[in-house]
Enzyme design. Sequence first.
Site, PDB file in Angstrom:
ATOM      1  N   GLU A 213       0.865  -1.182   0.000  1.00  0.00           N
ATOM      2  CA  GLU A 213       0.000   0.000   0.000  1.00  0.00           C
ATOM      3  C   GLU A 213       0.902   1.232   0.000  1.00  0.00           C
ATOM      4  O   GLU A 213       1.782   1.354   0.859  1.00  0.00           O
ATOM      5  CB  GLU A 213      -0.887   0.010   1.244  1.00  0.00           C
ATOM      6  N   ARG A 434       5.277 -13.309   9.874  1.00  0.00           N
ATOM      7  CA  ARG A 434       5.903 -12.006   9.649  1.00  0.00           C
ATOM      8  C   ARG A 434       7.146 -11.915  10.518  1.00  0.00           C
ATOM      9  O   ARG A 434       7.318 -12.657  11.482  1.00  0.00           O
ATOM     10  CB  ARG A 434       4.938 -10.864   9.963  1.00  0.00           C
ATOM     11  N   LYS A 444       2.615   0.466  10.393  1.00  0.00           N
ATOM     12  CA  LYS A 444       2.798   1.661   9.573  1.00  0.00           C
ATOM     13  C   LYS A 444       2.110   2.874  10.200  1.00  0.00           C
ATOM     14  O   LYS A 444       2.596   3.999  10.125  1.00  0.00           O
ATOM     15  CB  LYS A 444       2.267   1.415   8.160  1.00  0.00           C
TER      16      LYS A 444
END
Length: 718
Positions: A213, A434, A444
């Site tokens: 993104e 992750r 983020k």
Amino acid sequence: MSALTIASKANQAETLPALLVAEYAKQSDPNVKVDICFKDVEQLSSENNSGLELTSTGKPSLENSRDILHSFLENFKTRQGESQESVKEWIDRAGKLASTDFKSVEGPLLELDAHLILRSYLVGFTPTLADLAVWGALRGNKVAYAAIKKGAMLNVTRWFRFIEETNSWIGPAVQFLNAHAQERKVAKSKEGANYDIALPDTDKGVVTRFPPEPSGYLHIGHAKAALLNDYFAHEMYQGTLICRFDDTNPSKEREEFQDAIVEDLALMGIKPDKTSYTSNYFQELYDQCVKLLKAGKAYSDDTEREAMQHERMHGIASKRRDASVEENLARFEEMKKGTGEGVRWCVRAKMSVDNPNKAMRDPVIYRCNPQAHHRTGEQWKIYPTYDFACPIVDSMEGITHALRTIEYRDRNPQYNWMLDALDLRKVHIWDFARMNFIRTLLSKRKLSQFVESGVVWGWDDPRFPTIRGIRRRGMTIDALREFILKQGPSRNIVNLDWTLFWATNKKYIDPVAPRHTAVATENVVTARVKGARVAPYTEDKPKHGKNPELGNKKVAYSSEILIDQADAQAFAPDEEITLMNWGNAIVRSITHSLNPLNRSLVTGLELELHLQGDVKKTKQKITWLATAGQELIPVELVDFDYLITKDKLEEDDNVDDFLNPKTLFRTETLADGNVADLKEDDIIQFERKGYFRVDRAFKHGEKAVMFCIPTGKEGKGK
């Protein structure tokens, strides 16, 4: 010839003392040959639960820490001190410090603390194997080490730090052991990482995608996703990799972030076969949403956000859930127009009200947002959510395998529901863990808050886990790729320590980093050197003792030199020291400050060259700078600490409560004249100070700025 085998799963309080003694023996005496190897087991001998084994030619093997340490004591006399029996006694006491039950070690710790009153060493006035054995036992015991770090026992803490600071080889030895323990848990090496995960239907072709993104810069977690998708697509299956920008939220996305992501991927050596944008499919996604509405598989909802969250949590149906198809389509059209009425509504998939998997409880799939999009401008006022757009575009673009981090696991049924409801081609999903690091945020949203509030300089701050941040800190791309690929596509969730990450980097920079010299300017000591030439002169010396391809540098010599205050304070009168790149010298005179509040401060030295002296026999080997024969270059050395103080933040933790108040450390120095030729991004080593990346090159009238590169040793981190 001897071999020390260590069980990497064993208690480090038992194995570290033997490793330290073996490492010291190897470094101090070239005649001592000890091969050190590790086995991925908890014990090497089932008979005595030993995690150690020492084998020597012509001698029986030894299988416990005490016997191994006694063997080194008998065969390696340099550090046995004045009283061998006393050293043996402390080696035996070290075994009592192995228990992880604090009550069991509290008594021995208190005895040790009392013994160290007015003492710098355990036995006599010089370091012995007793110091190494006890230090190793304490460092390897998490309970004891925690007490030492807290300063619970003043004398033990003082002695512990003194031993570590005066034996620079100890840090790498500890890291050597930790690296093997960490590799056992999370790395295993690239060859050892299991990439044979039985992805289905690979014989029909493999197409993967990396869908960032464009609302921020890539961080190390994104790097893992990108590299794994690249690895499976290009290296393992010779398939196709698509980079697709998930640009479905105009409120957060900017062209700046998109461009930075493209640059960072290229920097990591990732070359997508195709770059696409979810915004390219806005019309198709709109059509698919209309299809769901007409099929009665979705509905428009104007429930307030908090009320909707409550209803989903408690399995309560929305009052709009049973609205007619006509009503839902009409409201979706209002959303499309971006009217005042339209912004009140969203569209939800009609999956379930009370599914145990809350991700399946009628998730939102479309929102109204009149803000202009950075690519499509004012064309659209409605935007699909990631969970709606991703499976549809994956299917449309021919993605065969969607590799996703494990936090999406609860949403995998949602992904498949979309494809089933719209009768679209199926996509195989593989979850991988992750990459999490201690004392590090990868959210983020939270990273954006740090940038916006001025906690950091920007997205490329060296304290940030962004690709640009760690690159600015001094991470090489080759090391980054190696470290991430070592993790593999495992589903095991781990909280990694940065030490192994930076230790990997050191392997790449150490062989190619030119060596230079810097001296801290605070309380710098001027020393007069008797026996030096009257006129200053220079000699060519290799920039790297083991890499002649790096060329030579000019080393200046003069009768007056500069020395770090810390080094000067360690000298004793008439002690023989080594001036690196010159030779030995004898300390003939030490002048101290007359200030009664700071009498330990050294204000001057007189040295006498003794170039025929044996550099192997000196305790102090120091760096220095000639005051004449070169232009000394002002350099600011900058080191960093973690931004947060807690290893792992829990969901209900307030980040502000764990912000580290001091994360920036600046040291003003003078460096040798060769530093003037360095360029931005060059990586060097200031001998005895560490590795540094040039963040700002020297210009006349403007000092150079260099960032300290961690090496995996204990100390300040990322």
